[in-house]
Scaffold this active site. Sequence first.
Site, mmCIF file in Angstrom:
data_model
loop_
_atom_site.group_PDB
_atom_site.id
_atom_site.type_symbol
_atom_site.label_atom_id
_atom_site.label_comp_id
_atom_site.label_asym_id
_atom_site.label_seq_id
_atom_site.Cartn_x
_atom_site.Cartn_y
_atom_site.Cartn_z
ATOM 1 N N HIS A 130 -0.424 -4.898 -2.677
ATOM 2 C CA HIS A 130 -0.558 -4.709 -1.227
ATOM 3 C C HIS A 130 0.247 -5.765 -0.468
ATOM 4 O O HIS A 130 0.907 -5.454 0.524
ATOM 5 C CB HIS A 130 -2.031 -4.764 -0.813
ATOM 6 N N LYS A 137 -14.551 -0.214 -4.740
ATOM 7 C CA LYS A 137 -15.996 -0.430 -4.759
ATOM 8 C C LYS A 137 -16.336 -1.512 -3.748
ATOM 9 O O LYS A 137 -15.522 -2.387 -3.455
ATOM 10 C CB LYS A 137 -16.498 -0.800 -6.154
#
Length: 178
Positions: free
Chosen positions: A39, A104
């Site tokens: 990212h 998650k």
Amino acid sequence: MTAPVQIQTPLTPERVKTLHSGDEVRITGTIYTARDAAHKKLCQLLDEGSPLPFDIKDQIIFYTGPTPAPPGYPIGSCGPTTSYRMDRYTPRLLSLGLRGMIGKGRRGQPVIDSIVENTAVYFSAEGGCGALLARYILESEVVAFPELGTEAIRRLRVENFPVSVFCDCGGNIYSPYL
């Protein structure tokens, strides 16, 4: 119990609007992997005015760093990683058309606001089930940043990949633990 919602990628805004917090979903098609190091590199490319290594519009990114593939398999164990580590980068990618994320854990309010603003969805995958999740992956190919090893960006072809909607495009959060 209701049957899982079946979706195909690419994931359009119209399809996202039909998904609701708590829905069990099965994804078939192409998804991409990327963790925090990838990212950061994606956002560095954007800062430089360089193109991204794949068209992010209407795509889903799975926050995972898979283990090496055992002989005869396309990928090793690939469970979700904690999503908040991507929070600083996520709104920018959502503004470019990223439509879904799989991970998650909770997301920060700026990410939830960006999910709503950009008609996106955050799916959760069951933590601790990386070997099981790998069974739904038919193909895996590194498409960017091979120097990152397990954190390289991969294009995965999945079939009936099991997730649930944690945050829908209305900002509604589902957690069985709340």
